[in-house]
Design a protein around this motif. Structure first.
Motif, PDB file in Angstrom:
ATOM      1  N   PRO A  61      -0.473   5.653  13.827  1.00 29.34           N
ATOM      2  CA  PRO A  61      -0.906   4.441  13.112  1.00 29.34           C
ATOM      3  C   PRO A  61      -0.856   4.606  11.593  1.00 29.34           C
ATOM      4  CG  PRO A  61      -2.412   4.927  14.874  1.00 29.34           C
ATOM      5  CD  PRO A  61      -1.483   6.097  14.775  1.00 29.34           C
ATOM      6  N   ALA A  62      -1.131   5.812  11.099  1.00 27.52           N
ATOM      7  CA  ALA A  62      -1.066   6.024   9.654  1.00 27.52           C
ATOM      8  C   ALA A  62       0.342   5.765   9.149  1.00 27.52           C
ATOM      9  CB  ALA A  62      -1.506   7.452   9.319  1.00 27.52           C
ATOM     10  N   SER A  63       1.330   6.299   9.876  1.00 30.94           N
ATOM     11  CA  SER A  63       2.718   6.080   9.487  1.00 30.94           C
ATOM     12  C   SER A  63       3.119   4.613   9.634  1.00 30.94           C
ATOM     13  CB  SER A  63       3.657   6.926  10.346  1.00 30.94           C
ATOM     14  OG  SER A  63       3.709   8.222   9.842  1.00 30.94           O
ATOM     15  N   LEU A  64       2.660   4.031  10.761  1.00 30.63           N
ATOM     16  CA  LEU A  64       3.006   2.631  11.005  1.00 30.63           C
ATOM     17  C   LEU A  64       2.431   1.733   9.921  1.00 30.63           C
ATOM     18  CD1 LEU A  64       2.601   2.196  14.863  1.00 30.63           C
ATOM     19  CD2 LEU A  64       4.678   1.928  13.523  1.00 30.63           C
ATOM     20  N   GLU A  65       1.179   2.031   9.537  1.00 32.03           N
ATOM     21  CA  GLU A  65       0.531   1.215   8.514  1.00 32.03           C
ATOM     22  C   GLU A  65       1.310   1.306   7.204  1.00 32.03           C
ATOM     23  OE1 GLU A  65      -3.426   2.423   7.257  1.00 32.03           O
ATOM     24  OE2 GLU A  65      -4.037   0.328   7.241  1.00 32.03           O
ATOM     25  N   LEU A  66       1.667   2.541   6.852  1.00 37.28           N
ATOM     26  CA  LEU A  66       2.403   2.751   5.601  1.00 37.28           C
ATOM     27  C   LEU A  66       3.774   2.059   5.642  1.00 37.28           C
ATOM     28  CD1 LEU A  66       2.923   4.143   2.911  1.00 37.28           C
ATOM     29  CD2 LEU A  66       3.541   6.212   4.143  1.00 37.28           C
ATOM     30  N   THR A  67       4.519   2.304   6.733  1.00 32.64           N
ATOM     31  CA  THR A  67       5.868   1.739   6.815  1.00 32.64           C
ATOM     32  C   THR A  67       5.830   0.227   6.902  1.00 32.64           C
ATOM     33  OG1 THR A  67       6.363   3.697   8.107  1.00 32.64           O
ATOM     34  CG2 THR A  67       8.065   2.042   7.981  1.00 32.64           C
ATOM     35  N   GLY A  68       4.916  -0.272   7.727  1.00 27.95           N
ATOM     36  CA  GLY A  68       4.805  -1.719   7.884  1.00 27.95           C
ATOM     37  C   GLY A  68       4.499  -2.395   6.565  1.00 27.95           C
ATOM     38  N   PHE A  69       3.554  -1.824   5.844  1.00 25.67           N
ATOM     39  CA  PHE A  69       3.156  -2.412   4.568  1.00 25.67           C
ATOM     40  C   PHE A  69       4.316  -2.320   3.576  1.00 25.67           C
ATOM     41  CE2 PHE A  69       0.716  -2.892   0.666  1.00 25.67           C
ATOM     42  CZ  PHE A  69      -0.138  -3.924   1.033  1.00 25.67           C
ATOM     43  N   ALA A  70       4.995  -1.170   3.588  1.00 22.19           N
ATOM     44  CA  ALA A  70       6.131  -0.986   2.682  1.00 22.19           C
ATOM     45  C   ALA A  70       7.212  -2.019   2.976  1.00 22.19           C
ATOM     46  CB  ALA A  70       6.705   0.414   2.845  1.00 22.19           C
ATOM     47  N   LEU A  71       7.413  -2.268   4.273  1.00 20.88           N
ATOM     48  CA  LEU A  71       8.468  -3.209   4.644  1.00 20.88           C
ATOM     49  C   LEU A  71       8.094  -4.638   4.264  1.00 20.88           C
ATOM     50  CD1 LEU A  71      10.886  -1.956   5.819  1.00 20.88           C
ATOM     51  CD2 LEU A  71      10.356  -2.973   8.016  1.00 20.88           C
ATOM     52  N   LEU A  72       6.824  -4.982   4.444  1.00 29.83           N
ATOM     53  CA  LEU A  72       6.368  -6.307   4.025  1.00 29.83           C
ATOM     54  C   LEU A  72       6.627  -6.483   2.531  1.00 29.83           C
ATOM     55  CD1 LEU A  72       2.980  -6.985   5.847  1.00 29.83           C
ATOM     56  CD2 LEU A  72       5.197  -8.074   6.173  1.00 29.83           C
ATOM     57  N   PHE A  73       6.306  -5.442   1.775  1.00 31.87           N
ATOM     58  CA  PHE A  73       6.526  -5.509   0.338  1.00 31.87           C
ATOM     59  C   PHE A  73       8.011  -5.692   0.042  1.00 31.87           C
ATOM     60  CE2 PHE A  73       8.002  -2.890  -3.249  1.00 31.87           C
ATOM     61  CZ  PHE A  73       7.483  -3.632  -4.300  1.00 31.87           C
ATOM     62  N   SER A  74       8.845  -4.903   0.722  1.00 36.97           N
ATOM     63  CA  SER A  74      10.258  -4.991   0.364  1.00 36.97           C
ATOM     64  C   SER A  74      10.888  -6.292   0.855  1.00 36.97           C
ATOM     65  CB  SER A  74      11.052  -3.759   0.821  1.00 36.97           C
ATOM     66  OG  SER A  74      11.093  -3.676   2.196  1.00 36.97           O
ATOM     67  N   ILE A  75      10.391  -6.841   1.989  1.00 35.41           N
ATOM     68  CA  ILE A  75      10.901  -8.152   2.420  1.00 35.41           C
ATOM     69  C   ILE A  75      10.519  -9.209   1.392  1.00 35.41           C
ATOM     70  CG2 ILE A  75      10.646 -10.007   4.129  1.00 35.41           C
ATOM     71  CD1 ILE A  75      10.207  -7.852   6.225  1.00 35.41           C
ATOM     72  N   ALA A  76       9.262  -9.135   0.951  1.00 34.33           N
ATOM     73  CA  ALA A  76       8.765 -10.144   0.013  1.00 34.33           C
ATOM     74  C   ALA A  76       9.559 -10.133  -1.283  1.00 34.33           C
ATOM     75  CB  ALA A  76       7.281  -9.911  -0.267  1.00 34.33           C
ATOM     76  N   VAL A  77      10.068  -8.975  -1.663  1.00 34.08           N
ATOM     77  CA  VAL A  77      10.849  -8.910  -2.898  1.00 34.08           C
ATOM     78  C   VAL A  77      12.337  -9.131  -2.608  1.00 34.08           C
ATOM     79  CG1 VAL A  77      11.534  -7.458  -4.843  1.00 34.08           C
ATOM     80  CG2 VAL A  77       9.192  -7.363  -3.975  1.00 34.08           C
ATOM     81  N   ALA A  78      12.830  -8.458  -1.556  1.00 31.07           N
ATOM     82  CA  ALA A  78      14.281  -8.408  -1.357  1.00 31.07           C
ATOM     83  C   ALA A  78      14.872  -9.728  -0.875  1.00 31.07           C
ATOM     84  CB  ALA A  78      14.633  -7.305  -0.366  1.00 31.07           C
ATOM     85  N   MET A  79      14.173 -10.413   0.042  1.00 38.51           N
ATOM     86  CA  MET A  79      14.786 -11.636   0.574  1.00 38.51           C
ATOM     87  C   MET A  79      14.897 -12.734  -0.478  1.00 38.51           C
ATOM     88  SD  MET A  79      14.312 -11.682   4.651  1.00 38.51           S
ATOM     89  CE  MET A  79      14.498 -13.408   4.624  1.00 38.51           C
ATOM     90  N   PRO A  80      13.834 -13.051  -1.220  1.00 37.51           N
ATOM     91  CA  PRO A  80      14.021 -14.059  -2.274  1.00 37.51           C
ATOM     92  C   PRO A  80      15.085 -13.636  -3.288  1.00 37.51           C
ATOM     93  CG  PRO A  80      11.700 -13.614  -1.944  1.00 37.51           C
ATOM     94  CD  PRO A  80      12.444 -12.601  -1.136  1.00 37.51           C
TER      95      PRO A  80
END
Lengths: 343, 561
Positions: free
Chosen positions: A102-121
């Motif tokens: 879960p620690a890894s999942l939390e980190l990766t998931g959050f990182a991906l949310l951040f990068s989607i929020a920046v990269a897609m727009p």
């Protein structure tokens, strides 16, 4: 109607396809760990052990038996839900995985949310205005994202936000020592603390999470932005976009309902790949931020030929990959009606 | 005359390219009156589509209206803001396109796509959109509109997709419909159905139509007035009857001549002074070169017992030196048949004998290396897609020579140059890549590649379908010439009886995997027996007879339509 059971059948079919994959993974992970150089008995016995005590340990660990016997014992344990004991930490592998995954999942998931929020727009804007400043910015961010190694961005961010500005807490794991970890529900500290109603802990956990997540996110941003831009550019060239414009649909409708939904398919594939890749390969980020994740656990286990831990890691990652791929497939069938028709 | 609905005056459209600014449309003036149907006819590169995009203001980013004015219903389209344009598009003027399947959003149900337009123009609310969308589907004569509402474009046929595109265009009852090659790529009978539907609906609603097409026959059948464009300029404009009876501009005459009529011969398609004119000479039919017997191809369906018989007991012969036409609409099994003859597909049953050898028995996977393979070659429908984009013309033509003919070095070079000369491809074009060649030049490369090994049988799969009529005229004459020089036999596959007739002595008409009628080409066209053949023939739009350079020039207008 007719479409729903067809898609359900498709999902069921994909689930069945996962079974041989899992069996294969059990076999391969077992064989690969045996092929690792190094002798776990020697490590476990310690530097001062005699030949006899090493032999004794080897027998007690079952390593003196033939490979098939060991394999069936391993499979038997698996079926009973046991992943064995880690020899380096002395803890059951299952316990370790359930706290570290879960620690890894939390980190990766959050990182991906951040990068989607920046990269897609960024990708969408770059595709709609080719060769404008935003397109050049997109290109710059993408190049910077892939060319800066994560340990460097991580350290730079720590230096800036912790050491110089003091905005972020010490990069020491998932939660500052002043706080108690929230009661275990999902294993994600932020979510667990919110469930518990403990906003203070949630805020503290989030504060710990931001820097490593941004570090990882900056790295994963590049493929997502690139793919979004490329897919959007291609779809915007399409005849049906011209039809939509000729029918007088608003720019917003054309861009999001018509273009983006078509362009999202390759982006989803990229997301899946980036996620699984980031989950297992973010050891450097975990090390820099002392994050008790699964990547660093696996590397440590590998170094000392900790069979049970390595097998447990490989198996859990494989399971995760299978689930992830299934999720991508299901998303695909939901987005693209053409897929539901194939059997 | 009252004020026209659409008034284009001295329109100039520029495109910014890497090599500087190019005028795609120069000083073009066209008017369309209320209720009138005007055709803009021209070949590729004439600027006819660009003109229509300028009217809708949906030019590509690189395109720009550089001069002139477009006034639609009192609004200056060239100067209107984007908001006004958005209200006009779909609501007052709308457009339908070539390639209907690609013109629809592939992942949105057709009903939703119609709703989008209705809601955008405030003609429906979320509550009644569905009901109104179904009404619109009914208006374009789609059977069972309630269930079609949920269909996705990939579940519909090409003709059905075009009906949906028309439904989207006409949903808001606009005053002007621009139809940009609306039936290119559709079968003749589907073309007729779609065009009749457009004519009916626009007449019913007193709409104006601007029909953009390369097909003079189509324009003749459906337009009141025709504007002929060449290289971005209007060269001639006249009533349909006048244009066909007395064309003024040499380009119009050339275009008229190149359009096959019911009575034209292949040589008639080119001007009399053209040295490339050929007349096929009747030769005594030789022995059977290709013999097909009881050929069957069954494709398995989704469920058991749901199989699809694409080719269902086909038997025919192609004799040495003969040209046989295989005619039918899409889905009739003609392409499956050619794939089986080329051994790209394995037949379910039946035999294929080529030159006395049963090639049907050779597994398709191993046929590429079979000695008989060199004797069978194919020319494909799309000259662009059938060439490797990364290979020069020389490389493409060399390919079969190197692989099957084992020709190398200077012999290869000489052979390729001889082939290029034979198909009329200038030598300096040999080192160009497909994207640097015109459609006609690419077709020549495709033909040179196919005849490189001097095959006995050439399968021509709609070889001119993607070409302009004037290029088609040249290519057809070239094919006649090559057949004579090389003594090849042709199997000509097409949906257009009129083109097949020009080249073939004998024609087979195929429907649902079976031959419904066969016979000498002239006889089949003059007195078709089977209702399906008659239907196919009736669907072909023809320019009216009685035009230059035929002797009945200047006959009364009664000849028209």
């Amino acid at each position: 109607m007719v479409r729903v059971p067809k898609r359900l059948r498709l999902v069921g079919y994909r689930l069945l396809q996962a079974i041989p994959v899992l069996i294969g993974i059990v076999v391969v992970s077992f064989l690969l760990t045996r092929a690792l150089p190094g002798d776990p008995a020697v490590y476990f016995a310690g530097p001062a052990a005699s030949e006899e005590s090493i032999e004794q340990i080897r027998v007690s660990m079952g390593l003196d038996r033939s490979l098939p016997v060991q394999f069936f014992a391993y499979v038997g344990d698996l079926l009973r839900g046991e992943l064995g004991q880690s020899i380096s930490t002395g803890q059951p592998v299952l316990t370790e995985l359930t706290t570290r995954l879960p620690a890894s999942l939390e980190l990766t998931g959050f990182a991906l949310l951040f990068s989607i929020a920046v990269a897609m727009p960024l990708g969408i804007l770059a595709a709609t205005r080719p060769n404008s400043w935003i397109d050049h910015l997109c290109r710059f961010v993408v190049t910077a994202g892939v060319s800066l190694p994560t340990f460097f961005t991580g350290l730079a961010l720590v230096y800036l936000f912790y050491f110089l500005l003091g905005w972020s807490p010490a990069p020491m794991g998932r939660l500052d020592i002043l706080y108690l970890s929230p009661p275990h529900v999902t294993g994600f500290y932020v979510i667990d603390a919110l469930i518990d109603g403990d906003f203070e802990t949630a805020r503290a956990a989030l504060a710990q999470l931001i820097l490593p997540a941004v570090t990882l996110g900056l790295f994963t941003l590049a493929p997502i932005a690139r793919m979004t831009r490329a897919a959007m550019l291609q779809v915007l060239e399409g005849d049906f976009i011209r039809t939509a414009r000729a029918a007088g649909l608003s720019g917003h409708k054309v861009l999001y309902t018509y273009a983006l939904r078509n362009a999202i398919l390759p982006v989803i594939t990229t997301l899946g790949m980036v996620f699984s890749f980031a989950l297992g390969a973010n050891v450097l980020v975990e090390k820099v931020f002392a994050w008790p994740g699964i990547g660093s656990y696996a590397v440590e286990a590998l170094v000392v030929s900790d069979y049970a831990a390595v097998q447990g890691f490989v198996l859990s990652m494989a399971l995760l990959f299978v689930i992830l791929n299934l999720l991508i497939d299901v998303t695909y069938t939901l987005v693209d009606p053409r897929l539901g028709m194939e059997d | 005359m009252s004020i026209p609905l659409l008034d284009i005056k001295a329109l100039t459209v520029e495109f910014g390219t890497r090599r500087g600014v190019v005028d795609a449309v120069r000083q073009v003036s066209v008017t369309v009156a209320k209720g009138e149907t005007v055709g803009i006819v021209g070949e590729s590169g004439s600027g006819k589509s660009v003109t229509s995009y300028a009217v809708m203001r949906i030019l590509d980013r690189a395109g720009r209206i550089a001069g002139g004015s477009i006034v639609f219903g009192g609004i200056n389209v060239g100067k209107a803001d984007e908001r006004t344009m958005r209200d006009l598009r779909g609501r007052e003027m709308s457009m339908i396109f070539q390639n209907p399947r690609a013109a629809l959003n592939p992942i949105r149900s057709v009903g939703r796509q119609i709703e989008d337009v209705l809601i955008e123009h405030s003609l429906a609310t979320r509550a009644d959109a569905r009901e109104k969308a179904i009404d619109v589907l009914k208006a374009v004569r789609i059977n069972d509109p309630e269930s079609r509402y949920h269909a996705y474009p990939f579940e519909l046929s090409g003709g059905m997709c075009q009906r949906v595109v028309i439904a989207i265009a006409l949903a808001c009852r606009p005053q002007l419909l621009i139809a940009d090659e609306p039936t290119t790529g559709l079968d003749v009978t589907t073309q007729k159905a779609v065009m009749d539907l457009i004519r009916e609906l626009t007449a019913e609603r007193n709409m104006s139509t601007l029909l953009i097409t390369h097909d003079l026959g189509l324009a003749a059948a459906y337009c009141d007035r025709i504007v002929v464009m060449e290289k971005g300029r209007v060269v001639e404009e006249a009533d349909t009857a006048t244009l066909f009876a007395d064309p003024q501009h040499p380009y119009t005459r050339r275009l008229l001549q190149a359009t096959p009529r019911l009575d034209s011969k292949v040589a008639d398609l080119l001007p009399e002074e053209d040295s490339r004119r050929r007349t096929p000479s009747a030769r005594p039919p030789g022995e059977a070169l290709l013999r097909i017997q009881d050929l069957v191809k069954v494709f398995p369906g989704k469920d058991k017992g749901d199989e699809y018989r694409a080719v269902d007991g086909l038997s025919f012969e192609v004799r040495c030196g003969e040209s046989l036409g295989l005619v039918g609409e899409s889905g009739c099994g003609k392409s499956t048949t050619s794939s089986m003859i080329m051994r790209l597909l394995d037949p379910t049953s039946g035999s294929i004998q080529f030159n006395g050898e049963d090639i049907g028995a050779v597994p398709g996977k191993r046929f590429a290396g079979h000695p008989a393979r060199a004797g069978l070659q194919m020319v494909f429908q799309d000259p662009t897609d059938s060439l490797n984009p990364r290979w020069s013309a020389r490389r493409s033509i060399s390919d079969p020579l190197m692989r099957l003919g084992n020709v190398r070095g200077s012999a290869l070079r000489a052979k390729v140059e001889a082939l290029a000369e034979m198909v009329g491809l200038p030598e300096h074009l040999l080192d160009r890549f497909p994207h640097q060649l015109s459609g006609g030049q690419k077709a020549r490369v495709g033909i040179a590649r196919a005849i490189a090994l001097e095959p006995k049988l050439l399968i021509l799969d709609e070889p001119t379908a993607a070409l302009d009529v004037s290029v088609q005229a040249v290519v057809l004459n070239l094919l006649v010439e090559l057949r004579e020089r090389l003594g090849m036999s042709y199997l000509f596959i097409s949906h257009d009886l009129n083109v097949v007739r020009l080249l073939c002595e004998r024609v087979l008409v195929m429907k649902a995997g079976r031959i419904v009628e066969q016979g000498p080409a002239e006889q089949l066209l003059d007195s078709p027996e089977h209702p399906y053949t008659r239907e196919l023939l009736a669907a072909i739009p023809h320019p009216p007879a009685g035009m230059v350079p035929s002797p009945i020039r200047g006959e009364p207008q009664a000849m028209v339509r």
